[in-house]
Design an enzyme around this catalytic site. Sequence first.
Site, PDB file in Angstrom:
ATOM      1  N   CYS A  98       0.815  -1.226   0.000  1.00  0.00           N
ATOM      2  CA  CYS A  98       0.000   0.000   0.000  1.00  0.00           C
ATOM      3  C   CYS A  98       0.844   1.270   0.000  1.00  0.00           C
ATOM      4  O   CYS A  98       0.633   2.175  -0.809  1.00  0.00           O
ATOM      5  CB  CYS A  98      -0.981  -0.013   1.176  1.00  0.00           C
TER       6      CYS A  98
ATOM      7  N   HIS B 291      -2.676   1.157   6.886  1.00  0.00           N
ATOM      8  CA  HIS B 291      -3.030   1.117   5.467  1.00  0.00           C
ATOM      9  C   HIS B 291      -3.145   2.541   4.932  1.00  0.00           C
ATOM     10  O   HIS B 291      -3.463   3.480   5.671  1.00  0.00           O
ATOM     11  CB  HIS B 291      -4.352   0.378   5.257  1.00  0.00           C
TER      12      HIS B 291
ATOM     13  N   HIS C 263      -5.739   2.003  -4.242  1.00  0.00           N
ATOM     14  CA  HIS C 263      -4.853   1.428  -3.226  1.00  0.00           C
ATOM     15  C   HIS C 263      -4.453   0.007  -3.596  1.00  0.00           C
ATOM     16  O   HIS C 263      -5.048  -0.623  -4.478  1.00  0.00           O
ATOM     17  CB  HIS C 263      -5.542   1.445  -1.852  1.00  0.00           C
TER      18      HIS C 263
END
Length: 366
Positions: free
Chosen positions: A281, A328, A340
């Site tokens: 990510c 994240h 993402h």
Amino acid sequence: MGTVKRAHRRGASALTLLCAMAILTAPGLGLSGTAHAAPAAPSVPGAPATPTPEPGAKSLEQIRKEIEDLYRQAGSATDAYNLAESETKVQSERIVQIAQLIVAGRERISGLKDRAGAAARAQYRSGGLPAGARLVLSDSPSQFLDSKDRLRQGEKATTDLLTELDRTQHDLQRYAKDASTVWQKLETNRVEREKSKKRIEEKIKAAQDLESKLEAEEKARLLQLEQEAQYKAQTQWLSSGAMKDVNGKATDAGKRAVQFATAQVGKPYEWGATGPGSFDCSGLTSQAWLAAGKAIPRTSQEQLRLRKVAVKDMRPGDLIIYFDDASHVGMYVGDGAMVHAPRPGRDVTMAGAGSMPIKAVVRPEA
């Protein structure tokens, strides 16, 4: 470092894209901040109905949550791994710098000792006589005074030489101490990387083991449940009015970052990866902004330290940090959507910006 292989086939990719299109709440990717109404709940043609679990067996939804939790723990460990990795790089470069300073210091000490030896030999050749004796023996008093002045200068030069020699020796001792400290940090980071790597592999394996026990129809239904959970969270987020005043326009750099990130859609997630074939990510967001001409921290937890902006001021290119542990990160692309790298077994994709709990929005350009 282990490589996480793609865990779903072309059919699953198409299914993901179909559900993602329903979540985005927009007819197409824009670079404005305009929000759109939530769509109807996504449904997958031909997807099996949720089977009734046997007494005592876990439901598919429970399995989904367990898998999601395992991957989140792996994501947190991945952040720790990436941070240790980046710190190791900095410390390794510092070790090289210190080594170069030590070499230069030793060469300087060698030169200073040669000069000190030459000064001592010159003094020896002068006989080391007291000043009064040299005056009596001198044929010319003025010549003696000149030589005495030169002697004073020589003595000062010798004193300065010894002072510089002492200072250089102290510098070498400090460099050696710095090197020892950096080596200790390198070892600490090595141990931390190994621990994080082990945690990552354990969590990913546990999640993959859970998923591997599912039948093909259950895997398809699991993917649908993931998309439905994201849709529900996105709908609630939009219903809260979070996007009501969001209308920020992308800067030129923001547009370049978004273009890079969205061009990676379809590439697999791989922990520790920064492209070009796969990403985690924060690897995706850091490389997107690097492509836009701006270097930012490598991990989502470090990216959280960038300047924070309110959701209402959000504009394409800003980063959205998710979950309380900042494990994240995604990039806002406009129209209530973000791009993402979700987790192992999934590809870089588009999703609703509110499909996960938002911790903060940060701006790399600030």
